[in-house]
Design an enzyme around this catalytic site. Structure first.
Site, short mmCIF file in Angstrom:
data_model
loop_
_atom_site.label_atom_id
_atom_site.label_comp_id
_atom_site.label_asym_id
_atom_site.label_seq_id
_atom_site.Cartn_x
_atom_site.Cartn_y
_atom_site.Cartn_z
N GLY A 1 79.44 56.46 -15.97
CA GLY A 1 78.71 57.71 -15.72
C GLY A 1 79.13 58.29 -14.39
O GLY A 1 79.56 57.57 -13.49
N GLN B 1 78.59 63.53 -7.11
CA GLN B 1 79.49 62.46 -6.69
C GLN B 1 80.92 62.93 -6.49
O GLN B 1 81.73 62.20 -5.94
CB GLN B 1 79.46 61.32 -7.71
CG GLN B 1 78.13 60.57 -7.74
CD GLN B 1 78.16 59.47 -8.75
OE1 GLN B 1 77.85 59.69 -9.92
NE2 GLN B 1 78.56 58.29 -8.32
N CYS C 1 77.45 51.49 -8.66
CA CYS C 1 77.67 52.93 -8.57
C CYS C 1 79.05 53.19 -7.98
O CYS C 1 79.45 52.52 -7.02
CB CYS C 1 76.58 53.54 -7.69
SG CYS C 1 76.70 55.33 -7.50
N LEU C 2 79.75 54.17 -8.52
CA LEU C 2 81.07 54.52 -8.00
C LEU C 2 80.99 55.01 -6.56
O LEU C 2 81.98 54.92 -5.83
CB LEU C 2 81.73 55.57 -8.90
CG LEU C 2 82.04 55.13 -10.33
CD1 LEU C 2 82.63 56.29 -11.13
CD2 LEU C 2 82.97 53.93 -10.35
N HIS D 1 70.12 56.59 -14.17
CA HIS D 1 70.90 56.47 -12.93
C HIS D 1 71.55 57.80 -12.58
O HIS D 1 71.45 58.26 -11.44
CB HIS D 1 71.96 55.37 -13.12
CG HIS D 1 72.88 55.18 -11.96
ND1 HIS D 1 72.84 54.06 -11.17
CD2 HIS D 1 73.88 55.95 -11.46
CE1 HIS D 1 73.77 54.15 -10.23
NE2 HIS D 1 74.42 55.29 -10.39
N GLU D 2 72.21 58.41 -13.54
CA GLU D 2 72.93 59.66 -13.25
C GLU D 2 71.97 60.83 -13.01
O GLU D 2 72.23 61.67 -12.14
CB GLU D 2 73.91 60.00 -14.38
CG GLU D 2 75.00 58.96 -14.59
CD GLU D 2 75.79 58.59 -13.35
OE1 GLU D 2 75.93 59.43 -12.44
OE2 GLU D 2 76.26 57.44 -13.27
N HIS E 1 70.84 60.81 -9.52
CA HIS E 1 71.81 61.43 -8.60
C HIS E 1 71.53 62.92 -8.44
O HIS E 1 71.68 63.46 -7.34
CB HIS E 1 73.25 61.25 -9.12
CG HIS E 1 73.90 59.99 -8.68
ND1 HIS E 1 74.11 59.65 -7.37
CD2 HIS E 1 74.42 58.97 -9.42
CE1 HIS E 1 74.72 58.48 -7.30
NE2 HIS E 1 74.92 58.04 -8.53
#
Length: 149
Positions: free
Chosen positions: A46, A51, A88-89, A130-131, A134
């Site tokens: 994701g 991000q 997380c990225l 999660h996304e 963000h």
């Protein structure tokens, strides 16, 4: 399509709330395509637009059953509970256990503005939550109950 730089923890943009998408145009399509390419290149499941430095309510997800693009998403139903590890990225090498709903329903538009409803369980439910966090400027570390599992 092009790879975009993934914003890392410490950049204040990650703590800002994203704005709704109002224009469904070629620029939005390019952003979504670039986000998918960037996510796949980083072996993620994701990625939110914030991000890659864009404060827009756009998310891309692929938990193994195909790509999903979410524009102006909102969770409309949530049920159950799961405690699982997340990463997380934007926080490379950091992991922690969070409590998320076991099943969620998300309403969102696609790149053309058409509305869709998606249901996710397990990993997909976690990914949706999660996304979408963000987009509100929330990192998973704010919901971690156990770190570096």
């Amino acid at each position: 399509m092009a790879l975009r730089n993934v914003v890392k923890v410490g950049d204040p943009i990650l703590n800002k709330k994203s704005r709704a998408v109002e224009k469904f145009d070629d620029r939005l399509s390019v952003l979504i395509d670039d986000m998918f390419e960037t996510m796949y290149d980083a072996n993620g499941v994701g990625l939110a637009a914030v991000q890659v430095g864009m404060l827009r309510r756009v998310v891309v997800i692929d938990c193994g059953d195909g790509p999903i693009e979410l524009v102006n998403p909102e969770i409309t139903k949530a049920e159950g509970e799961q405690k699982e590890q997340e990463g997380c990225l934007s926080l490379p090498g950091q992991y922690g256990v969070t409590i998320r709903p076991a099943k969620v329903q998300v309403k969102a538009q696609d790149r053309t503005g058409k509305w869709h409803v998606y249901t996710g369980e397990g990993l997909k439910a976690r990914c949706f939550c999660h996304e979408l966090d963000h987009l509100e400027g929330i990192l998973f570390t704010e919901k971690t109950i156990k770190e570096n599992v």
